[in-house]
Design an enzyme around this catalytic site. Structure first.
Site, PDB file in Angstrom:
ATOM      1  N   HIS A 303       0.890  -1.211  -0.172  1.00 36.44           N
ATOM      2  CA  HIS A 303       0.101  -0.158  -0.020  1.00 36.44           C
ATOM      3  C   HIS A 303       1.110   1.029  -0.251  1.00 36.44           C
ATOM      4  CE1 HIS A 303      -0.689   0.514   4.542  1.00 36.44           C
ATOM      5  NE2 HIS A 303       0.846   0.606   3.933  1.00 36.44           N
ATOM      6  N   GLU A 332      -2.927  -6.977   3.967  1.00 36.05           N
ATOM      7  CA  GLU A 332      -3.273  -5.896   3.748  1.00 36.05           C
ATOM      8  C   GLU A 332      -4.658  -5.833   3.912  1.00 36.05           C
ATOM      9  OE1 GLU A 332      -1.435  -3.144   2.843  1.00 36.05           O
ATOM     10  OE2 GLU A 332       0.281  -3.764   1.194  1.00 36.05           O
ATOM     11  N   GLU A 359      -5.274   2.787  -1.048  1.00 37.04           N
ATOM     12  CA  GLU A 359      -5.773   1.183  -0.271  1.00 37.04           C
ATOM     13  C   GLU A 359      -6.607   0.960  -1.209  1.00 37.04           C
ATOM     14  OE1 GLU A 359      -4.574  -0.125   2.301  1.00 37.04           O
ATOM     15  OE2 GLU A 359      -3.840   1.328   3.808  1.00 37.04           O
TER      16      GLU A 359
END
Length: 395
Positions: A303, A332, A359
Site C-alpha cells: 500500500h 493488507e 488502499e
C-alpha cells in the site's frame, strides 16, 4: 445503518451482547456504533468544536505529556495520583499550564481527575507509557501530523489534482523535502526508530492472521511443508520491519517447523534484536534470494507503492516460488465496495498524505496480482476487521 439516536442505541445493545460473548468483530462494531451515536446527537456547532480545537488540543497535549513524561509520573503515583503542583515540581513546567493541559486530557478521557486538581492514570494513559504506543504519539504528531495540517493548502495549490508521485506529495510539501517518505525516515533516525516501534503497536489488541479461526496455518502452511525445499524455510517476511509478525507467529505456533526469514532495508535490519528468525537485508525491488520457501509474506508493504511498483515487487518474488508448493501471502486492507469503516478510510488517508498512495479494493488487488503473474486462491478476514490476508498462487 440508521442515523437516529434511538436506532443506534438499539444496535449498540445488540452489539454489547455480542461483545460480552466475545464474538469476532463485536468490539469493532461497538466502536463503530459509538462514533455513530456521537454523530447522531452532537450539534453541528459541537462537531466543529470537536474537530477544530478539542481533538487537535488533545493530540498536542498528549505529545507534550510524552515529552514531559507525565503519563509515567501518573502511573508511578498509583491510586494516590498527583496534583499539577506535584507534576510541575517534577517536570519544571508551569503549574497553571499543566493544570489546563491535564484538565483537557481528563475531559477527553486520557487521564482521570479524582479531586480538586488531583489526577490519576487510566488504562489509556498507562498504555501510553509503553514505548510502542509512546512512539506512536511521536510519529503521528511530528511526522504524519504536519502532512494532514498542510493538506488543504497543498491541494489548493495544485488545483486539486490527484498526487501520485512518491517524491512530490503532501508529505514533501509539509516537511520541505524532495525525499520519499521512507528515505526521509532514513535521514531522521529518531523518527525511523519511532516509526518502526509503532508498527508493533498498530495491530495490538486486534485479531491477527496467526490467530485461530483467521488463516488455517496448519492446513495451508504446515501440512505439506518440505524441510528439504528452500533450505527448510517455511516463511519469508518481505519488508517485515523489526520482525514483530514473525515473533507473534512463532509465539502462537511454537511447534511451527522450518526457518523464518526476516527481510527489510539495511537501515532497519541493523536495529533488529535477535529473535526466532534470521534477519537479512534485502531490497524487494531486486530478485528474491530465498528460493522455494513454503510462503512469502508481505504485510502493509504494497500500500506504500503505486500499481506499477507493486507489480515490480511481486515480479521479483515470482521466480522464487516453487509451483504447486509455495504460497504468496499479502496482509493488507481491502476497501469494501460500500460503507468502509473509519479505520479503513483513515489508513487510506494516511498513505495518501505520506506517499501519495491509497488502499485498494478486491478488484484492484486482483488486477495487480494478475499483471504480476499470480492468481488469488482465497481471501481470509473477519467481520468488521480492517485487514485481510490474500493467499495467491502462481498463475
Amino acid at each position: 445503518m440508521s442515523s437516529t439516536p434511538e436506532a443506534v442505541i438499539a444496535q449498540i445493545q445488540a452489539a454489547s451482547a455480542a461483545y460480552a460473548e466475545k464474538k469476532p468483530g463485536a468490539r469493532e462494531q461497538l466502536l463503530n456504533l459509538g462514533y455513530a451515536l456521537v454523530s447522531s446527537v452532537e450539534l453541528p456547532s459541537e462537531a466543529i468544536q470537536r474537530m477544530g480545537w478539542a481533538e487537535p488540543a488533545k493530540a498536542a497535549h498528549c505529545r507534550i505529556a510524552v515529552e514531559l513524561k507525565l503519563f509515567e509520573l501518573l502511573k508511578e503515583s498509583g491510586e494516590q495520583g498527583m496534583t499539577a503542583k506535584d507534576l510541575a515540581t517534577k517536570t519544571g513546567a508551569d503549574e497553571v499550564l499543566l493544570t489546563r493541559t491535564l484538565k483537557h486530557l481528563a475531559a477527553t478521557n486520557v487521564v482521570a481527575e479524582t479531586g480538586d486538581d488531583k489526577y490519576i492514570a487510566t488504562r489509556l494513559s498507562n498504555a501510553f507509557t509503553e514505548p510502542r504506543f509512546r512512539d506512536g504519539i511521536i510519529y503521528t504528531y511530528d511526522v504524519a501530523g504536519p502532512s494532514f495540517r498542510g493538506l488543504p493548502e497543498y491541494l489548493k495549490k495544485i488545483k486539486y489534482a490527484l498526487p501520485t508521485m512518491l517524491t512530490d506529495g503532501p508529505f514533501q510539501a509539509a516537511h520541505k523535502t524532495e525525499l520519499p517518505f521512507f528515505a526521509w525516515l532514513d535521514q531522521n533516525p529518531p523518527y525511523l526508530e519511532a516509526f518502526n516501534s509503532y508498527m508493533a503497536a498498530y495491530r495490538a489488541g486486534k485479531p491477527s492472521w496467526v490467530d485461530p479461526g483467521f488463516y488455517p496455518i496448519s492446513e495451508r502452511l504446515i501440512e505439506g511443508f518440505d524441510a528439504g525445499s528452500g533450505d527448510g524455510v517455511i516463511l519469508v517476511d518481505v519488508g517485515g520491519g523489526l520482525g514483530h509478525d514473525l515473533q507473534e507467529l512463532k509465539e502462537k505456533h511454537p511447534s511451527l517447523p522450518g526457518k523464518l526469514i526476516l527481510q527489510d532495508r539495511s537501515e532497519v535490519i541493523s536495529t533488529v534484536s535477535a529473535g526466532a528468525f534470521q534477519a537479512t537485508a534485502h531490497d524487494f525491488f531486486t530478485p528474491q534470494p530465498v528460493k522455494d520457501a513454503r510462503a512469502y509474506y508481505l504485510h502493509s508493504v504494497l500500500h506504500d507503492w503505486g500499481d506499477d511498483d507493486c507489480v515490480k515487487i511481486l515480479e521479483q518474488l515470482k521466480p522464487a516460488l516453487k509451483p504447486g508448493y509455495s504460497r504468496l501471502l499479502i496482509n493488507e486492507i481491502i476497501v469494501p465496495d460500500r460503507n468502509p469503516t473509519w479505520p479503513v478510510t483513515s489508513m487510506d488517508q494516511l498513505v495518501f498524505v505520506l506517499g501519495a498512495m491509497g488502499e485498494r479494493t478486491e478488484k484492484h488487488w486482483e488486477s495487480i496480482l494478475k499483471r504480476a503473474g499470480f492468481k488469488i486462491s482465497r481471501i481470509y478476514n473477519y467481520e468488521m476487521g480492517s485487514e485481510s490476508l490474500i493467499e495467491a498462487d502462481l498463475a
